[in-house]
Design an enzyme around this catalytic site. Structure first.
Site, short mmCIF file in Angstrom:
data_model
loop_
_atom_site.label_atom_id
_atom_site.label_comp_id
_atom_site.label_asym_id
_atom_site.label_seq_id
_atom_site.Cartn_x
_atom_site.Cartn_y
_atom_site.Cartn_z
N GLY A 11 0.85 -1.20 0.00
CA GLY A 11 0.00 0.00 0.00
C GLY A 11 0.88 1.24 0.00
O GLY A 11 1.92 1.25 0.64
N GLY A 111 6.45 -1.96 3.50
CA GLY A 111 6.06 -2.28 4.87
C GLY A 111 6.37 -3.73 5.20
O GLY A 111 7.34 -4.31 4.70
N ASN A 112 5.47 -4.32 6.00
CA ASN A 112 5.76 -5.65 6.53
C ASN A 112 5.93 -6.77 5.52
O ASN A 112 6.94 -7.47 5.53
CB ASN A 112 4.66 -6.03 7.50
N ASP A 136 1.06 2.69 9.00
CA ASP A 136 0.71 1.91 10.19
C ASP A 136 1.76 2.02 11.31
O ASP A 136 1.46 1.71 12.46
CB ASP A 136 0.51 0.44 9.82
N MET A 178 -7.42 3.87 10.03
CA MET A 178 -6.62 2.78 9.45
C MET A 178 -5.46 2.38 10.38
O MET A 178 -5.17 3.06 11.34
CB MET A 178 -6.05 3.21 8.11
N HIS A 180 -4.28 -1.31 10.00
CA HIS A 180 -4.20 -2.77 9.85
C HIS A 180 -4.33 -3.44 11.21
O HIS A 180 -5.31 -3.20 11.89
CB HIS A 180 -2.90 -3.12 9.12
N GLU A 231 -9.21 0.21 12.81
CA GLU A 231 -9.90 -0.76 11.93
C GLU A 231 -9.68 -2.21 12.40
O GLU A 231 -10.47 -3.09 12.09
CB GLU A 231 -9.44 -0.60 10.48
N GLN A 283 -6.42 8.82 4.35
CA GLN A 283 -5.32 8.83 5.33
C GLN A 283 -3.96 8.55 4.69
O GLN A 283 -2.92 8.78 5.29
CB GLN A 283 -5.60 7.82 6.46
O1 F6P Z 1 -0.82 -0.90 5.42
C1 F6P Z 1 -1.37 0.32 5.07
C2 F6P Z 1 -2.86 0.22 4.99
O2 F6P Z 1 -3.39 1.48 4.62
C3 F6P Z 1 -3.55 -0.29 6.24
O3 F6P Z 1 -3.68 0.70 7.23
C4 F6P Z 1 -4.85 -0.79 5.70
O4 F6P Z 1 -5.38 -1.82 6.49
C5 F6P Z 1 -4.45 -1.33 4.35
O5 F6P Z 1 -3.24 -0.71 3.99
C6 F6P Z 1 -5.44 -1.10 3.25
O6 F6P Z 1 -5.01 -1.77 2.14
P1 F6P Z 1 -5.53 -1.56 0.66
O7 F6P Z 1 -4.96 -0.26 0.16
O8 F6P Z 1 -5.01 -2.73 -0.09
O9 F6P Z 1 -7.02 -1.48 0.73
#
Ligand code: F6P
Length: 357
Positions: A11, A111-112, A136, A178, A180, A231, A283
């Site tokens: 993301g 990220g992770n 996150d 948000m 995760h 979330e 966000q």
């Molecule tokens: O990891 C960043 C993040 O924005 C999280 O906070 C959120 O859960 C997720 O990515 C949303 O992912 P996507 O953009 O795939 O909907």
């Protein structure tokens, strides 16, 4: 010649461009024999050899620009070893692209999940250096990730705006933030925005305590209550369930997200009207805040220094305001959670915030 591959994966978030600019400016200030290969849409570009040749000029004027000039995509780590629909071995394909282009290193911003794949590529013999990107702030090995403060600013602004409309109505307002599986953005935006109740994944909530906090505010003559809910927040009851049972329960209940589940519970147990706000991907949007511009520039420049030193297999992280090189083996596969016993939680409680426990 120094040949650098670069990609942004997972993301997006604010300051991805600023971080890449930091890397390129840092290297080009010391060397003028540099080739930059920008892989398109994350690891996908490396797998399918889809790249653009870039020059330092491509990185000018992007300090304040949101998104990523390279594009990004999610390539789940667990599928990296699974061949694609045409039977292509993705890991071998990435190594092939790297060697074919004679790259000296690969700069990965992510990220992770991205870090698990970066570590794997490093173990496969590629020179990999990474930068900690995510709103996150859940990456292990760094006190701060870029994107986080910008997201906190936006989530705080949402709560601020709710505050003014809340003063006109006797309602419970739920703002879903948000983050995760972790509660960093919610915690910081909740405190900054003066939310009355803050619900985090790391502190499973008791709905009766939440309702009690709402009722106490009403009894004290307060017209409204603002709840900042992460979330990934979870009730005490649900936290006791196995992963499988929780999944089944969620599928059956069919709430679009946690805010809707909470709203229904609050509605059932109080006589107050409830409204939901989900700022969602706003966000991650827009220009990085000044803090993130500084952080990503410093991280990028520190990555440039590591590349020039020939040190790879590490993420550039932040420790006590210093840029440090953290081995990928320490970063990959670990999440940095909010510690429920951290001073900030106690201090927030002291100022009247309820965590629903
Ligand atoms: O990891 C960043 C993040 O924005 C999280 O906070 C959120 O859960 C997720 O990515 C949303 O992912 P996507 O953009 O795939 O909907």
């Amino acid at each position: 010649m120094l040949r650098i591959g670069m990609l942004t994966s997972g993301g997006d978030c604010q300051a991805l461009n600023a971080a890449m600019r930091g890397v390129v400016k840092g290297i080009c200030s010391k060397r003028d024999d540099v080739e930059i290969y920008g892989f398109q849409e994350g690891y996908k570009g490396l797998i399918y050899s889809n790249f653009k040749m870039l020059t330092s000029r491509d990185f000018s004027g992007i300090l304040t620009v949101g998104g990523t000039i390279l594009g990004t995509s999610r390539q789940p780590f667990k599928l990296m070893r699974v061949p694609d629909e045409n039977g292509l071995d993705k890991v071998e394909a990435m190594k092939h692209t790297y060697h074919k282009l004679n790259l000296d290193c690969l700069v990965v911003l992510g990220g992770n999940g991205t870090h698990k794949s970066a570590h794997m590529l490093s173990q496969e013999g590629l020179n990999v250096i990474t930068l900690p990107k995510t709103i996150d702030n859940d990456l292990w090995g760094t006190e701060m990730t870029f994107g986080f403060q910008s997201a906190v600013d936006i989530a705080t602004d949402t709560i601020d705006r709710i505050h003014t409309t809340a003063t006109s109505h006797s309602r419970v307002f739920i703002v879903e933030v948000m983050g995760h599986k972790v509660g960093w953005v919610t915690l910081h935006a909740g405190v900054a925005g003066g939310a009355d109740i803050v619900l985090l994944p790391e502190i499973p909530y008791d709905i009766d305590v939440v309702v009690d906090a709402i009722n106490r505010r009403k009894a004290a003559g307060k017209k409204f209550t603002i709840i900042a809910v992460a979330e990934g927040a979870i009730s005490k009851q649900d936290a006791k369930l196995s992963k499988k049972d929780l999944k089944k329960k969620k599928e059956k209940e069919k709430y679009p997200s946690v805010a809707y589940e909470l709203a229904e519970k609050v509605q059932r147990k109080t006589d107050q009207e409830v409204r939901i706000t989900v700022p969602g991907h706003t966000q991650r949007g827009g220009s990085p805040c000044p803090y993130d511009r500084v952080l990503s520039t410093r991280l990028g420049a520190a990555a440039a220094e590591a590349i020039l030193d020939g040190e790879f297999g590490c993420m550039i992280g932040v420790k006590k305001n210093e840029m440090v090189r953290v081995p990928l083996s320490e970063v990959a596969g670990k999440l940095k959670y909010v510690d429920p016993k951290a001073p900030i939680i106690r201090e927030a409680e002291l100022t009247g915030i309820s965590f629903g426990v």
